[in-house]
Design an enzyme around this catalytic site. Structure first.
Site, short mmCIF file in Angstrom:
data_model
loop_
_atom_site.label_atom_id
_atom_site.label_comp_id
_atom_site.label_asym_id
_atom_site.label_seq_id
_atom_site.Cartn_x
_atom_site.Cartn_y
_atom_site.Cartn_z
N ASP A 194 0.83 -1.21 0.00
CA ASP A 194 0.00 0.00 0.00
C ASP A 194 0.87 1.26 0.00
O ASP A 194 1.98 1.25 0.50
CB ASP A 194 -0.91 -0.03 1.25
CG ASP A 194 -2.06 0.97 1.12
OD1 ASP A 194 -2.35 1.40 -0.01
OD2 ASP A 194 -2.66 1.31 2.16
N ASN A 239 -10.88 -2.51 -5.28
CA ASN A 239 -10.11 -1.62 -6.16
C ASN A 239 -10.75 -1.45 -7.54
O ASN A 239 -10.42 -0.50 -8.27
CB ASN A 239 -8.66 -2.10 -6.32
CG ASN A 239 -7.81 -1.94 -5.06
OD1 ASN A 239 -6.89 -2.73 -4.82
ND2 ASN A 239 -8.10 -0.94 -4.24
C1 IPE Z 1 -5.33 -2.63 -0.07
O1 IPE Z 1 -5.01 -1.31 -0.32
C2 IPE Z 1 -5.38 -3.41 -1.35
C3 IPE Z 1 -4.10 -3.62 -2.00
C4 IPE Z 1 -2.94 -3.30 -1.52
C5 IPE Z 1 -4.18 -4.27 -3.26
P1 IPE Z 1 -6.15 -0.20 -0.45
O2 IPE Z 1 -5.45 1.08 -0.66
O3 IPE Z 1 -7.13 -0.61 -1.48
O4 IPE Z 1 -6.83 -0.28 0.98
P2 IPE Z 1 -7.69 0.79 1.75
O5 IPE Z 1 -8.74 1.29 0.81
O6 IPE Z 1 -6.78 1.89 2.19
O7 IPE Z 1 -8.23 0.04 2.93
C1 IPE Z 2 -1.44 0.34 -3.37
O1 IPE Z 2 -1.29 1.71 -3.38
C2 IPE Z 2 -1.75 -0.22 -4.73
C3 IPE Z 2 -3.12 -0.70 -4.91
C4 IPE Z 2 -4.04 -0.71 -4.00
C5 IPE Z 2 -3.47 -1.18 -6.22
P1 IPE Z 2 -2.52 2.71 -3.36
O2 IPE Z 2 -2.88 3.04 -4.77
O3 IPE Z 2 -3.61 2.20 -2.52
O4 IPE Z 2 -1.83 3.98 -2.68
P2 IPE Z 2 -2.47 4.96 -1.61
O5 IPE Z 2 -3.00 4.11 -0.49
O6 IPE Z 2 -3.53 5.73 -2.32
O7 IPE Z 2 -1.31 5.80 -1.17
MG MG Z 3 -4.07 2.43 -0.55
#
Ligand code: IPE
Ligand code: IPE
Ligand code: MG
Length: 259
Positions: A20, A68
């Site tokens: 993340d 996602n």
């Molecule tokens: C969790 O990250 C999912 C992945 C790393 C693929 P998110 O960014 O989607 O999670 P939330 O929304 O902060 O809980």
């Molecule tokens: C993790 O990074 C990747 C996926 C969930 C696909 P994020 O895209 O969730 O990054 P933040 O949480 O917005 O920083």
């Molecule tokens: Mg995230």
């Protein structure tokens, strides 16, 4: 690279990572979220390679959750494109180093081309035995449990299964990757103290490690730190310190066996 401070005899067999923080990494630099995902892909490469060198047998990477899919189309498209590039670019290395690829999640929702590439790489690497990388794609823990429940209910309806014989082992065996043991260590980057619907059934006794480091910055030193931290933990599995053992009670182990 030396692995100072790491006890090679007490490595987690299975490390799972919630990758993340790509978006925040990009925002801090005035770049697009997609640029963050691109950098995140490099971290994936680094962590897979280091896991292999250290001797981690199973590595799960939460790459895309069912939730996602709700992100803006551009971002979803870019993520799918990066995924496909990753698979194409890494296949030769997986063959060279004996890495088997598996995927968990609802593949039917992936774009056709990504799905085809994914299945081709899974097929090509299926006999590789040194290490297994599990990509969680279009995955959520609850979705996996729902699909598992449907399969078991179907078997019971068709009289192939007596409900009284359902046990933890059977449920583990109906999950998306029954041959993978439960994670010993679950790492989450970017500091969020939540599971975000990752492995729910499988993390019953996983050790949790949360770091504020954003995924694109999560590299060798950070990973070694997490592994060293894991080795300092006392895993009691419900027992007392005096009874300490290093393995889970058999009832909690994954249904499958290590390859
Ligand atoms: C969790 O990250 C999912 C992945 C790393 C693929 P998110 O960014 O989607 O999670 P939330 O929304 O902060 O809980
Ligand atoms: C993790 O990074 C990747 C996926 C969930 C696909 P994020 O895209 O969730 O990054 P933040 O949480 O917005 O920083
Ligand atoms: Mg995230």
């Amino acid at each position: 690279m030396k692995f100072d401070g790491l006890d090679k005899n007490r490595l987690p067999r299975h490390v799972a990572i919630i990758m993340d923080g790509n978006g925040r990494w990009a925002k801090l630099r005035g770049k697009s979220r997609i640029e963050g995902h691109r950098r995140g892909k490099t971290s994936v490469r680094v962590i897979v390679e280091l896991s292999r060198k250290i001797g981690i047998r199973f590595l799960s990477l939460y790459a895309f959750s069912t939730e996602n899919w709700l992100r803006p189309h551009d971002e979803v498209d870019a993520l799918m494109g990066l995924l496909q590039h990753y698979l194409i670019a890494e296949q030769a290395k997986m063959m060279r180093y004996g890495i088997r690829l598996l995927a968990v999640g609802d593949r039917s929702r992936l774009p056709q081309s990504v799905r085809r590439t994914l299945e081709q790489v899974i097929e090509a690497t299926r006999n590789n035995g040194r290490m297994t990388v599990v990509l969680a794609l279009s995955y959520s823990g609850r979705d996996e449990i729902v699909r598992m429940a449907r399969q078991i209910a179907r078997a019971a309806r068709e009289n192939r299964l007596d409900p009284e014989t359902i046990d933890e082992r059977m449920i583990s065996a109906q999950m998306d990757s029954p041959e993978v043991p439960d994670p010993d260590l679950l790492i989450r980057t970017s500091g969020e103290m939540r599971i975000s619907n990752f492995y729910l059934w499988q993390i019953a006794y996983s050790e949790l490690y949360v770091t504020p480091t954003l995924w694109p910055d999560f590299r060798e030193q950070e990973y070694l730190q997490a592994l060293i931290d894991f080795q300092r933990r006392r895993r009691r599995f419900g027992r007392t310190d005096e009874q300490l053992v290093d393995t889970a009670p058999s009832v909690l182990e994954a249904g499958g066996s290590e390859s």
